[in-house]
Design a protein around this motif. Sequence first.
Motif, PDB file in Angstrom:
ATOM      1  N   SER A  45       7.378   4.594 -61.994  1.00 24.73           N
ATOM      2  CA  SER A  45       8.217   4.350 -63.057  1.00 24.73           C
ATOM      3  C   SER A  45       7.895   5.201 -64.310  1.00 24.73           C
ATOM      4  CB  SER A  45       8.548   2.871 -63.324  1.00 24.73           C
ATOM      5  OG  SER A  45       8.984   2.129 -62.860  1.00 24.73           O
ATOM      6  N   ALA A  46       6.445   5.067 -64.535  1.00 23.19           N
ATOM      7  CA  ALA A  46       5.931   6.091 -65.597  1.00 23.19           C
ATOM      8  C   ALA A  46       6.100   7.402 -65.160  1.00 23.19           C
ATOM      9  CB  ALA A  46       4.645   5.536 -65.820  1.00 23.19           C
ATOM     10  N   LEU A  47       5.701   7.669 -63.892  1.00 20.68           N
ATOM     11  CA  LEU A  47       5.690   9.159 -63.320  1.00 20.68           C
ATOM     12  C   LEU A  47       7.009   9.677 -63.391  1.00 20.68           C
ATOM     13  CD1 LEU A  47       4.719  11.488 -61.601  1.00 20.68           C
ATOM     14  CD2 LEU A  47       5.497   9.912 -59.649  1.00 20.68           C
ATOM     15  N   LEU A  48       7.968   8.788 -62.763  1.00 24.76           N
ATOM     16  CA  LEU A  48       9.362   9.529 -62.849  1.00 24.76           C
ATOM     17  C   LEU A  48       9.969   9.810 -64.159  1.00 24.76           C
ATOM     18  CD1 LEU A  48      10.584   7.435 -59.935  1.00 24.76           C
ATOM     19  CD2 LEU A  48      10.147   9.741 -59.632  1.00 24.76           C
ATOM     20  N   ARG A  49       9.586   9.045 -65.064  1.00 22.86           N
ATOM     21  CA  ARG A  49      10.105   9.206 -66.440  1.00 22.86           C
ATOM     22  C   ARG A  49       9.426  10.405 -67.149  1.00 22.86           C
ATOM     23  NH1 ARG A  49       9.913   3.945 -70.192  1.00 22.86           N
ATOM     24  NH2 ARG A  49       7.688   4.578 -69.886  1.00 22.86           N
ATOM     25  N   ALA A  50       8.154  10.329 -67.111  1.00 22.43           N
ATOM     26  CA  ALA A  50       7.271  11.051 -68.013  1.00 22.43           C
ATOM     27  C   ALA A  50       7.388  12.673 -67.273  1.00 22.43           C
ATOM     28  CB  ALA A  50       5.854  10.786 -68.044  1.00 22.43           C
ATOM     29  N   GLU A  51       6.984  12.745 -65.844  1.00 19.97           N
ATOM     30  CA  GLU A  51       7.347  14.005 -65.473  1.00 19.97           C
ATOM     31  C   GLU A  51       8.460  14.643 -64.766  1.00 19.97           C
ATOM     32  OE1 GLU A  51       3.826  14.458 -62.668  1.00 19.97           O
ATOM     33  OE2 GLU A  51       2.580  12.941 -63.682  1.00 19.97           O
ATOM     34  N   GLY A  56     -14.004  -1.345 -67.013  1.00 17.14           N
ATOM     35  CA  GLY A  56     -14.102  -0.026 -66.694  1.00 17.14           C
ATOM     36  C   GLY A  56     -13.189   0.404 -65.545  1.00 17.14           C
ATOM     37  N   HIS A  57     -13.237  -0.277 -64.688  1.00 19.35           N
ATOM     38  CA  HIS A  57     -12.354   0.385 -63.382  1.00 19.35           C
ATOM     39  C   HIS A  57     -10.786   0.228 -63.630  1.00 19.35           C
ATOM     40  CE1 HIS A  57     -16.152  -0.063 -61.773  1.00 19.35           C
ATOM     41  NE2 HIS A  57     -15.918   0.653 -60.638  1.00 19.35           N
ATOM     42  N   TRP A  58     -10.311  -0.650 -64.417  1.00 22.72           N
ATOM     43  CA  TRP A  58      -9.091  -0.896 -64.717  1.00 22.72           C
ATOM     44  C   TRP A  58      -8.374  -0.310 -65.858  1.00 22.72           C
ATOM     45  CZ3 TRP A  58     -10.285  -3.393 -60.373  1.00 22.72           C
ATOM     46  CH2 TRP A  58      -9.626  -3.681 -59.627  1.00 22.72           C
ATOM     47  N   LYS A  59      -9.259   0.687 -66.411  1.00 21.84           N
ATOM     48  CA  LYS A  59      -8.681   1.275 -67.667  1.00 21.84           C
ATOM     49  C   LYS A  59      -7.390   2.131 -67.366  1.00 21.84           C
ATOM     50  CE  LYS A  59      -9.893   4.276 -71.463  1.00 21.84           C
ATOM     51  NZ  LYS A  59      -8.746   5.279 -71.486  1.00 21.84           N
ATOM     52  N   VAL A  60      -7.462   2.866 -66.150  1.00 24.85           N
ATOM     53  CA  VAL A  60      -6.341   3.738 -65.888  1.00 24.85           C
ATOM     54  C   VAL A  60      -4.855   2.877 -65.794  1.00 24.85           C
ATOM     55  CG1 VAL A  60      -6.771   3.716 -63.354  1.00 24.85           C
ATOM     56  CG2 VAL A  60      -5.675   5.380 -64.136  1.00 24.85           C
ATOM     57  N   VAL A  61      -5.210   1.598 -65.054  1.00 24.35           N
ATOM     58  CA  VAL A  61      -4.068   0.693 -64.875  1.00 24.35           C
ATOM     59  C   VAL A  61      -3.378   0.285 -66.329  1.00 24.35           C
ATOM     60  CG1 VAL A  61      -3.282  -1.358 -63.788  1.00 24.35           C
ATOM     61  CG2 VAL A  61      -4.650  -0.115 -62.809  1.00 24.35           C
ATOM     62  N   ARG A  62      -4.387  -0.132 -67.033  1.00 21.29           N
ATOM     63  CA  ARG A  62      -3.926  -0.641 -68.648  1.00 21.29           C
ATOM     64  C   ARG A  62      -3.131   0.626 -69.410  1.00 21.29           C
ATOM     65  NH1 ARG A  62      -9.277  -2.293 -68.396  1.00 21.29           N
ATOM     66  NH2 ARG A  62      -9.877  -0.910 -70.071  1.00 21.29           N
ATOM     67  N   ASP A  63      -3.761   1.917 -68.952  1.00 17.36           N
ATOM     68  CA  ASP A  63      -3.414   3.018 -69.620  1.00 17.36           C
ATOM     69  C   ASP A  63      -1.682   3.295 -69.306  1.00 17.36           C
ATOM     70  OD1 ASP A  63      -5.425   3.401 -71.046  1.00 17.36           O
ATOM     71  OD2 ASP A  63      -6.199   5.104 -69.906  1.00 17.36           O
ATOM     72  N   ALA A  79       1.447   3.010 -71.470  1.00 20.45           N
ATOM     73  CA  ALA A  79       2.644   4.052 -71.693  1.00 20.45           C
ATOM     74  C   ALA A  79       3.858   3.524 -71.271  1.00 20.45           C
ATOM     75  CB  ALA A  79       2.420   5.035 -70.495  1.00 20.45           C
ATOM     76  N   MET A  80       4.143   2.254 -70.497  1.00 23.78           N
ATOM     77  CA  MET A  80       5.382   1.871 -70.282  1.00 23.78           C
ATOM     78  C   MET A  80       5.822   0.740 -71.085  1.00 23.78           C
ATOM     79  SD  MET A  80       5.754   1.600 -65.909  1.00 23.78           S
ATOM     80  CE  MET A  80       7.286   0.987 -65.996  1.00 23.78           C
ATOM     81  N   ASN A  81       4.955   0.444 -72.211  1.00 24.19           N
ATOM     82  CA  ASN A  81       5.079  -0.472 -72.998  1.00 24.19           C
ATOM     83  C   ASN A  81       5.135  -1.952 -72.364  1.00 24.19           C
ATOM     84  OD1 ASN A  81       5.543   0.853 -75.521  1.00 24.19           O
ATOM     85  ND2 ASN A  81       7.490   1.439 -74.706  1.00 24.19           N
ATOM     86  N   VAL A  82       4.261  -2.026 -71.232  1.00 23.20           N
ATOM     87  CA  VAL A  82       4.117  -3.476 -70.503  1.00 23.20           C
ATOM     88  C   VAL A  82       3.467  -4.466 -71.478  1.00 23.20           C
ATOM     89  CG1 VAL A  82       3.249  -4.658 -68.687  1.00 23.20           C
ATOM     90  CG2 VAL A  82       4.107  -2.398 -68.419  1.00 23.20           C
TER      91      VAL A  82
END
Length: 295
Positions: free
Chosen positions: A154-160, A276-283, A287-290
Amino acid sequence: ALDSRYTDANGDLVADAPTDPKQWIDPATLIFAYTPVEDPEVYRKVWDDFLAHLSKVTGKKVVFFPVQSYAAQIEAMRAGRLHVAGFNTGSNPLAVNCAGFVPFSMMSSKNNEFGYEMEIIVQADGPIQKIADLKGRTVAFTDPNSNSGFKAPSALLRAEYGLVAERDFKAAFSGKHDNSVIGVANKDYEAAAIANSVMNRMVIRKVVDGSKLRSIYKSQTFPTTGYGHVYNMKPELAAKVREAFFTFNWEGTALLKEFEKSSPPQEKFMPITYQGHWKVVRDIDAAMNVSYSCK
């Protein structure tokens, strides 16, 4: 983002064990659940060898709990009915913040290679050739709590690509990655966002014909299922649970037979940190205001 019932004195973003020993749990039977990415009954036997080892190390009876949905798994731990679990990538933040989940491990190769990619797949003989072709189509997602099955695409389709669900394309929810994969192969869905680790295992097991699928997008690598225990487990027992994960001998087991099919192969449990490992997921969630607010 932790629920008010938890504390995080050391700042590692996960709930601390209660300081009052009276609040610790030391169940006679440990309940284990694996994330419901596919039919839970498929995995009951896959986990038999590990659960026998977990029982031996902890001295506890261990029962496999076949959860049917991400929400049910989180609620079971929050309610005290689930003690040790593997939560899927996207559900980890909600499990940590709302259910007191303490992840400490995930599967990896012997060389500590880990992860999977989100792919958007379409019918191999269908008209969709690129992401822009999704406009006006129906795209299947798995569950709102899934990283690769909803949040990341969802984030990809919207942002890119400027594509927003219900404005530019219709969103459908299949409930699970295997449902989405089979749905595209059977032409029930025009496209689907899935975890390729699940799809690859399904193709190898011949659950689905890979020649009927075509990928039009592949993401960066995400962490896989996170394994851990509930926060208020008696510290000595929690230490034994961790010991069981890191001392398990995978050779010749059903677990290795199933997960070595992944790419990279999953053939051991490696230590991880949620911070550490879940930072990309939290980011992605940010971005999606989750929100990780708990109901």
